[in-house]
Enzyme design. Structure first.
Site, PDB file in Angstrom:
ATOM      1  N   GLY A   1       0.789  -1.220   0.000  1.00 61.63           N
ATOM      2  CA  GLY A   1       0.000   0.000   0.000  1.00 61.63           C
ATOM      3  C   GLY A   1       0.822   1.272   0.000  1.00 61.63           C
TER       4      GLY A   1
ATOM      5  CD  GLN B   1      -7.259  -0.870   7.201  1.00 58.67           C
ATOM      6  OE1 GLN B   1      -8.083  -1.769   7.274  1.00 58.67           O
ATOM      7  NE2 GLN B   1      -6.095  -0.940   7.819  1.00 58.67           N
TER       8      GLN B   1
ATOM      9  CB  THR C   1      12.931  -8.859 -10.231  1.00 56.05           C
ATOM     10  OG1 THR C   1      14.223  -8.590 -10.791  1.00 56.05           O
ATOM     11  CG2 THR C   1      12.369 -10.140 -10.824  1.00 56.05           C
TER      12      THR C   1
ATOM     13  CB  CYS D   1       2.331   3.025   9.552  1.00 54.41           C
ATOM     14  SG  CYS D   1       2.477   1.729   8.313  1.00 54.41           S
TER      15      CYS D   1
END
Length: 379
Positions: A69, A177, A235, A320
């Site tokens: 996210g 969310q 990658t 966070c």
């Protein structure tokens, strides 16, 4: 430990885990390699892209795979800023956005952009009338989350999108969310870019999706990037994307059933707290599996630690943000003062949440609210 922090992260779905291992061991080619092994990996990758376009009901060539996210938020916002519909340097967001959005906004301010941070009303929503007032001739971008990550309020994205489109303003929405917890197809079609994170719906960590409407003529954030059509470097994580896609398909197939179950669990939880309702505040939210609340006079971190001591994992807000001394961004945005704002904690349900566990957690919280030694603790 009874887990009530699904809004922070979910356990990896068993079938998704099995698919990840098989893909990583049997289909390990670089999706950009031109040989047959690479071609197989690329075929799987493009099938996942098509599947997410179906889940969101958007164009396939607007789907890009990321590491989660936060990266999707950064690159989605940067993509829109690289192709504004008009001249200007003004951006609108809310005070309660995820840290990954707010950090991008602070970075943009150092680059000469002016950012307006909107408060939320007491229901945890952006006021459409206020939003309309702050739009200016030089407003080029808006970033408003779809679902608040602390109390589960859904923002009026469709109304905001209509106003943005009228004034040639590009709109990004953090849907981390909300995906897998409420229908978002209408939102996906209304916005110019959105973000999704795999570990929020039982996919692996380190996987995500960014959607940018193909009509936006965006430019790569990092010049010379070739992966994902220049959207991001590195990658591509094909095994993780396969596992995330399977997890997304599974949550989509049981979406309404789980919403009904969470609604029942939420009702059960609140019924068990009825006797102490004068000592608590529960914030309204449209995601039934997320409950933001306070016990008056008790710091949320203390409640979290007591719950942990009794075998229940809850949180004091977004992961966070955990560990920081400042109060919840959502509480500040809706006008709750600092001392009361620090009382906030969050409970979130998931696949393994049972009615028995919900009742027992509610009874524990009720006891914490009734103990004089607790309610008199200094903040």
């Amino acid at each position: 430990m009874k887990y009530f922090d699904y809004a922070a992260s979910c356990p990896l779905d068993t079938e998704a885990a099995e698919l990840y291992v098989k893909a990583a061991t049997d289909y390990y080619g670089n999706s950009q390699s031109l040989h047959d092994v690479g071609h197989v990996a690329n075929t799987f990758l493009e099938n996942c892209r098509k599947e997410f376009s179906k889940l969101l009901n958007v164009e396939t060539n607007g789907i890009f795979f990321t590491s989660g996210g936060s990266e999707s938020n950064l690159l989605g916002i940067r993509a829109l800023l690289s192709a504004p519909l008009k001249k200007g340097k003004h951006i609108v967001t809310s005070m309660a956005e995820h840290a990954s959005i707010l950090h991008v906004m602070k970075m943009l301010e150092t680059e000469g952009y002016e950012v307006t941070y909107l408060p939320l009303n007491t229901q945890g929503q952006v006021e459409v009338a206020v939003f309309k007032q702050v739009l200016r001739d030089d407003t080029i971008l808006v970033s408003i989350q779809h679902a608040n990550p602390e109390i589960g309020t859904l923002q009026p994205i469709l109304e905001l999108a209509a106003l943005c489109h009228q004034q040639q303003v590009l709109l990004h929405s953090d849907c981390v969310q909300s995906f897998g917890k409420t229908p978002i197809q209408e939102v996906a079609q209304a916005v110019d870019a959105l973000s999704i994170s795999g570990h929020k719906f039982y996919g692996p960590k380190g996987t995500g999706v960014a959607y940018v409407n193909p009509r936006v003529a965006w430019k790569p954030f990092l010049e010379g990037t070739t992966h994902e059509k220049g959207f991001r470097p590195g990658t591509v994580n094909v095994p993780g994307i396969l596992a995330m896609t399977l997890a997304a398909q599974k949550v989509a197939s049981s979406l309404y059933e789980e919403m009904d179950r969470f609604t029942f669990l939420r009702k059960t939880f609140l019924e068990e707290l009825e006797e102490v309702k004068a000592q608590i505040t529960v914030y309204p939210g449209q995601l039934p599996g997320m409950i933001g609340m306070r016990i008056h006079g008790v710091e949320g971190q203390w409640v979290m630690l007591e719950c942990n001591r009794h075998g229940y994992a809850i949180s004091t807000g977004t992961a966070c943000h955990t560990g920081m001394l400042e109060p919840s961004k959502t509480m500040t945005a809706i006008g709750v003062k600092e001392k009361s704002a620090k009382e906030f904690f969050r409970i979130s349900f998931g696949k393994q949440t049972t009615e028995k566990d919900v009742r027992e957690l509610a009874l524990l919280l009720a006891k914490l609210a009734q103990q004089e030694v607790v309610t008199e603790l200094p903040l």
